[in-house]
Design an enzyme around this catalytic site. Structure first.
Site, PDB file in Angstrom:
ATOM      1  CG  ASP A 262      -1.898  -1.170   1.197  1.00  9.78           C
ATOM      2  OD1 ASP A 262      -1.436  -2.329   1.195  1.00  9.78           O
ATOM      3  OD2 ASP A 262      -3.110  -0.926   1.166  1.00  9.78           O
TER       4      ASP A 262
ATOM      5  CG  ASP B 174     -19.065   8.761  10.769  1.00 12.87           C
ATOM      6  OD1 ASP B 174     -19.168   9.804  10.105  1.00 12.87           O
ATOM      7  OD2 ASP B 174     -18.300   8.628  11.742  1.00 12.87           O
TER       8      ASP B 174
ATOM      9  CG  ASP C 215      -7.498   1.336   0.868  1.00  2.33           C
ATOM     10  OD1 ASP C 215      -7.005   0.200   0.702  1.00  2.33           O
ATOM     11  OD2 ASP C 215      -6.995   2.195   1.616  1.00  2.33           O
TER      12      ASP C 215
ATOM     13  CG  HIS D 142     -16.325  11.902  10.545  1.00  2.25           C
ATOM     14  ND1 HIS D 142     -17.076  11.099  11.370  1.00  2.25           N
ATOM     15  CD2 HIS D 142     -15.384  12.463  11.326  1.00  2.25           C
ATOM     16  CE1 HIS D 142     -16.614  11.196  12.606  1.00  2.25           C
ATOM     17  NE2 HIS D 142     -15.585  12.009  12.610  1.00  2.25           N
TER      18      HIS D 142
ATOM     19  CG  ASP E 174     -17.798  18.882  27.056  1.00  2.00           C
ATOM     20  OD1 ASP E 174     -18.314  18.382  28.084  1.00  2.00           O
ATOM     21  OD2 ASP E 174     -18.462  19.124  26.027  1.00  2.00           O
TER      22      ASP E 174
ATOM     23  CB  SER F 265     -13.218  11.524  14.826  1.00  2.00           C
ATOM     24  OG  SER F 265     -14.519  11.970  14.971  1.00  2.00           O
TER      25      SER F 265
END
Ligand SMILES: *[C@@H]1O[C@H](CO)[C@@H](O)[C@H](O)[C@H]1NC(C)=O
Ligand SMILES: *[C@@H]1O[C@H](CO)[C@@H](O)[C@H](O)[C@H]1NC(C)=O
Ligand SMILES: *[C@@H]1O[C@H](CO)[C@@H](O)[C@H](O)[C@H]1NC(C)=O
Length: 835
Positions: free
Chosen positions: A147, A187, A196, A225, A331, A397
């Site tokens: 790859d 998502d 891929d 995302h 947070d 994420s």
């Protein structure tokens, strides 16, 4: 044979999901209704004038109904009407079709979740080390990895700071590459046509819950995302981009972040094809803006419980949630009901230098961390397009899916692991590392930090441990009664402590052997929520910082039946005194009272043969009666004196426990979030060290002279008179708002039984799921509805955006695409408009 028929049943239930006709929220309104098992949903539909759509996925006895768009709530109106008629003692109403309804929720478009990516600053600092490059090339050739961006994938093999990676290549050498395991990326879509991903793509486990079509193809310009996350997990070993951590696993996609979604659709999505998808990867959540406090609604919670009880052939679906990117706004992942669910593995981030990246949130519910963006580099993975790659995937994420890939490897090595075995393996094999934090040795001898959980993932270590892991016995639980405190919280460094003692006998009766998770549900009335902090000290002296102050959280009503979670007590026996300490950290005009709390221990049972599954939390959660060992509500409320020293644990319990370290300058964000106001001890109400006591011992002396105390208390008195009137005003105003907005609640419990207020309130809320209507109507998510549109912060200003440079550029674009959902339900509609 029995097993076979169970399987047939389960797959039938699974098929039902696929056969539910697509929703069309533009033309119809939908109801999710839970009915008693013997009810005919078609008859109910006929009675109510609704169209019956089908079973609601895997949720037992839940059904979906629709009607052309209308403003009222047809089901609730009918139920209320029936109640009115019964109150008037009309005859012939002894039994009625509507009595079969246990729960109903008219569906509303929710405020959208945030994707938990960031825009990393990539500078590629530092030259690679020659020996490391040689080793990397050797591995690539032995594994036949060709790859093109494999050499950039430092999270797999780090050639710049060797050792700062997942340590996965020796797992692959054993042929453990995720075969037979399917991860589902929940998502904004998944580009199944990418070179891929296409060979590993699993269409059967996929669905688009935004556009209501079968394939979760990214359609919006910012729908990247999910594809990036998918690449981290399952990018193939081929000629495109890099490889995923589990490059021979299957990957499916469920699309929920790119359009309108309701609780019902999110619930269907989050356990979609639960016999075929093994792991659900969730890199999103309620806004990480430092002022949102939001938990999954009841349908979503029930979907998660169904999945851990039935998914993967009963071994339990695996949920992985990204911890959240709001650390820079104070947070904390305990204000997010998804990350603080006992059913999810919460994964935070560290960067390629093992440093804490400014965005990654801390909390007592965080189990582990792994690599993501920061210190000049980010995660290199697949992007949307036939053969497109990105080097700019970041935020928590990007950490979550690395966890997902790792867990896929562990499941290939040991398919019989249950959802709890996997959490155990994370605890046992995560690697603490040399970064300043509040690392504390737990009873099991593991190091825990609120910033880094039990440390960083090591794929080799977890897979090796998985191979020989002795499976844990089923889950047991112990619930304390509601502990009534009802006392004002002192301000500043002081704390108000309340204790509950768990005895050996109670745990024996609960068939409870040792702790895994603890949850604490509490009510605090306070006029500025962000000022509060909550600590929990276990019998073994371990402190969980359940809640930490948040500078932007102005919410004027405190905590309402909010459930916090901690994994810091993993492996403790649980026997002895559990002390909760509430602090009002800011000396200002905002004051409050600690109302009540309820502790729940979750863990391994003693006798596996006599341990049922947790009952589904529902409207009748007075079911609590069945499972709690009822004990006298013995609450001691004491005032904790402030201290000048900084000892976190109770020294007499654990003389060898390391003292909490203050984060250093590399860690400024963390140092503002927490752990700054330790208390010395919880010894006795009469603070032995106090200089002179002007007032009886329950009052704090502030460590000052009698005269100053008189002055302080005098002033406090005056302030209190003022605040009192203000509070009464606010309270009345709030009542009014709550009442006037009552009709807008997304869901209601159709339970004729009046709320049992007063006395020992028998635990009506199981962790996160509500019960009696009055109380349930006030849970976190809904509160925002009550106040929506009443604060200036609802307005999005440019400067607001500037203030939050760490949120994804994608999300801003995303946000502009949103249309008129502002006042709609689902929770923090106010704050959600800020991106
Ligand atoms: C990584 O894996 C190897 C086996 O390949 C193991 O010996 C080692 O302890 C693991 N951890 C680190 C930090 O290298
Ligand atoms: C995959 O699952 C099948 C059936 O459950 C089993 O026969 C096979 O050995 C598994 N393959 C691997 C590599 O674990
Ligand atoms: C706290 O309790 C006191 C006394 O019961 C009451 O006057 C005050 O309004 C309460 N404060 C809040 C914020 O509810």
């Amino acid at each position: 044979m029995r097993i076979l028929s169970l399987w047939a049943l389960l797959s039938a239930a699974t098929l039902a999901t696929a056969h539910l006709p697509p929703r069309n929220y533009a033309t119809h309104d939908y109801y999710a209704i839970h009915v008693s098992p013997s009810t005919s949903p078609s008859d109910l539909a006929a009675h109510l004038g609704l169209t019956y759509e089908g079973e609601m996925g895997s949720l037992a006895d839940h059904h979906v109904f629709k009607a052309p768009k209308h403003s009222n709530d047809i089901v609730d109106d009918a139920v209320q009407e029936l109640k009115r008629r019964r109150r008037k003692r009309e005859v012939g109403l002894e039994s009625h079709p509507l009595d079969s309804i246990r729960f109903t929720q008219k569906q509303k478009i929710k405020a959208r979740h945030w994707k938990r990516s960031t825009i990393p600053q990539v500078s590629r600092a530092g030259p690679p080390i020659t020996d490391a490059i040689t080793a990397q090339r050797d591995i690539a050739s032995r594994l036949q990895i060709k790859d093109p961006i494999f050499e950039e994938q430092w999270h797999i093999f780090n050639v710049k700071t060797p050792g700062n990676d997942l340590n996965v290549t020796d797992v692959w050498m054993q042929g453990i590459t995720g075969k037979n395991v399917t991860a589902c990326i929940v998502d904004d879509g998944l580009d199944m046509d990418s070179e891929d991903l296409k060979d590993n793509f699993f269409a059967e486990g996929s669905y688009d819950f935004n556009d209501h079509v079968d394939l979760p193809k990214p359609r919006l310009s910012d729908d990247r995302h999910g594809t990036r996350c998918a690449g981290e997990v399952a990018a193939g070993r081929n000629n495109a981009c890099g490889v995923g951590i589990a490059y021979d696993s299957k990957i499916s996609g469920v699309r929920i972040l790119s359009g309108d979604i309701t609780d019902m659709d999110e619930s269907l999505a989050i356990n979609y094809e639960l016999q075929k998808n093994d792991i659900y990867s969730c890199s999103w959540g309620p806004p990480d803006d430092g002022k949102t406090m939001q938990a999954p609604g009841p349908l979503i919670e029930k979907a998660m419980i169904t999945a851990v009880q039935q998914g993967r052939g009963g071994k339990g679906s695996i949920y992985v949630f990204a911890a959240g990117n709001g650390a820079a706004s104070d947070d904390n992942c305990n204000f997010d009901g998804y990350t603080n669910s006992i059913y999810s593995i919460t994964v935070g981030a560290i960067d390629n230098k093992n440093l804490h990246p400014y965005y990654s949130e801390a909390c007592s519910a965080q189990l582990v961390v792994t690599y993501s963006s920061g210190s000049g580099d980010a995660i290199h993975t697949t992007d949307v397009g036939a053969n497109k790659c990105t080097g700019q995937h970041g935020g928590t994420s990007a950490a979550g899916p690395i966890g997902v890939g790792t867990f896929a490897l562990a499941l290939q090595a040991r398919p019989e692991l249950t959802w709890r075995d996997l959490q155990w393996l994370v605890v046992m094999t995560a690697v603490p590392f040399d970064q300043p934090s509040d690392w504390t040795k737990t009873t099991m001898g593991k190091m825990f930090s609120h910033q880094f959980g039990y440390g960083k993932l090591d794929a080799y270590a977890i897979v090796e441990a998985a191979k020989t892991w002795e499976l844990v016995k089923p889950q047991a639980w112990f619930y304390s009664p509601w502990m009534h405190v009802k006392k004002p919280i002192p301000q500043g460094d002081q704390g108000l402590a309340s204790t509950f003692e768990v005895t050996q006998d109670m745990l024996k009766k609960a068939n409870f052997e040792r702790v895994e998770h603890i949850t604490l549900t509490m009510n605090i009335a306070h006029s500025r929520r962000g000022d509060l902090s909550v600590e929990l000290i276990s019998p073994d002296g371990m402190t969980s910082h359940l809640s930490t102050p948040r500078r932007d959280d102005e919410f004027p009503a405190g905590y309402l039946d909010w459930t916090f979670m901690s994994v810091a007590h993993w492996g403790e026996k649980g026997i002895g005194k559990w002390t909760v300490i509430v602090k009002d950290t800011k000396v200002n005009e905002h004051t409050g009272n600690f109302t009540d709390w309820k502790l729940r221990l979750w863990g391994e049972c003693i006798d596996a043969k006599n341990q049922p599954l947790r009952p589904m939390p529902n409207e009748h959660d007075d079911d609590d009666h069945d499972v709690i060992t009822t004990v006298p509500a013995h609450t001691t409320t004491i005032t904790v004196p402030s201290s000048t020293g900084a000892v976190m644990a109770n020294p007499s319990d654990h003389p060898d426990r390391p003292v909490a370290q203050k984060p250093t300058t590399t860690d400024q964000v963390a140092s503002t979030t927490a752990f700054e106001t330790p208390i010395s001890a919880i010894s006795t109400p009469s603070a032995s060290s106090s200089p002179e006591n002007f007032l009886p011992s329950p009052f704090p002396t502030f460590g000052v002279s009698k005269r100053t105390q008189i002055w302080i208390y005098g002033s406090i008195g005056l302030i209190l008179v003022f605040c009192g009137s203000l509070a009464v005003y606010l309270y009345l105003a709030r009542r009014k708002r709550l009442q006037s907005s009552r009709d807008d609640y997304e869901f209601e419990v159709l339970d004729d039984v009046e709320d049992e207020e007063g006395g020992v309130r028998t635990g009506m809320l199981a962790a996160g799921a509500g019960a009696g209507r009055g109380r349930r109507a006030r849970r976190g998510g809904e509160l925002y509805d009550a106040f929506a549109g009443e604060s200036d912060e609802d307005l999005l200003s440019d400067s607001d955006v500037e203030d939050h440079p760490y949120t994804d550029r994608d999300e801003k674009v995303f946000d502009e695409n949103r249309s008129g959902e502002g006042s709609d339900a689902g929770g923090s509609s106010g704050s959600s408009s800020r991106t």
